[in-house]
Scaffold this motif. Sequence first.
Motif: not given
Length: 417
Positions: A313-326
């Motif tokens: 539940l925690g790790l799943c949001v980090i990678v997609p949002q990192t791409f979006a932020a970049a």
Amino acid sequence: MTPPQVPGARLRRGRVSLALSFFAQGAVFALLVTRIPAIQTRYGISDGLLPVFLAAVPVLAGVGSVGTEHLVKRVRPSVVLRVVQPVVCLALLAVGAVGSLAQAAVALAVFGLTVGGLDASMNMLGVSLQRAYGRSIMLGFHAAYSLGGIVGASLAWAGAHWELPLVVLYGPVVAVAVPLVLVIGRWFVDGEDRGGAEGAEGTAGGTPVAMRLLLPLCLVMAFAYIGDSTVSNWSAKYLKDVLGSSEQLSTVPYNVYMVTTLLGRTVGDLGVRRFGPVAVVRIGTVVAAVGFAVVAAAPGAWVGMVGFVLLGLGLCVIVPQTFAAAGRYAVERHGPGASDPTIARLNIFNYVGFLIGSPLVGGLGDAWSYRGAMLVPMVLVLVTLVYARSFGSSSARYGDDHERPRTADVGRGSNGL
């Protein structure tokens, strides 16, 4: 991001086709990594040589991502994706069908090189579509990837259960996947295809964000994948050897992790639209850290399972949002053309984390303890809190009516937060 509007038919088709591309890649990748023991047996790969084979795939994927960074300055990401995804599928089939170790090595090398371009171009198109929609949809694409991973892992389990040869397992999957990805590629949407101000500017020839400015997000990406690879590589061994579970129960944590990853990503876009990316990333980071702490302190297998649920539940949001932020930061700093090569550059750290995670935890577990080793990815994931504002202003909202694209300078680091 541009102000949202009601998406037209072209955008909707682009969104569905890209989600199917993510799904297909999730299934193909799961079919490869979950059948590594069978590949080792088929080609007589020694235990000493196996790590070389396993490390070569992400290393070559990183090379493929670097190549894609330069390639998308000349051709559209959709063209790259349409070319490399069928090759990735065929490389999977070749891994199961060729007749010698040397041929298998070539097939894995092709898989690695092309999967780097595939991952990079898929996320380029995802970020571009999110910008067109004007609201968060990136987590939905990664949810499709997670669903594909579950399907691929389930097919791999069936193949192992019935002792199917790899070519028999991979053949029908590739026979379906290749026509699918060739057809859906007709509806991919690039940034320059959408019309409007951004479309007029085009995307070719953009300058990526300098690495020193992108470094915080690169670290977040690497640390998230260290956490992910810890679960995928060590959850079964940890439950069996440390928490004393049965052989059968030890296979459950990764499946639980994948399912909760899917659930978290399915609803994650709603959370980003309501609370903004910074809040969602912070919550996800804290939940993941608590998950690692629960796993490390668990007195038994079932409590450990709760920890793996929290990790998903925690790790799943980090990678997609990192791409979006970049992508957002690249557009703000250098214009729309900078988004694609910046995402390719960031994508390299996906493979850095994958390479580091498994040997890091294994080495610490052997030298110290596996309980203690679980605390190391916990600390690394918590670094995301230091850089949380790099994901956008906490007052930004992804809503149906408006969005203010206020992204903090990702180069600030800890002194600027």
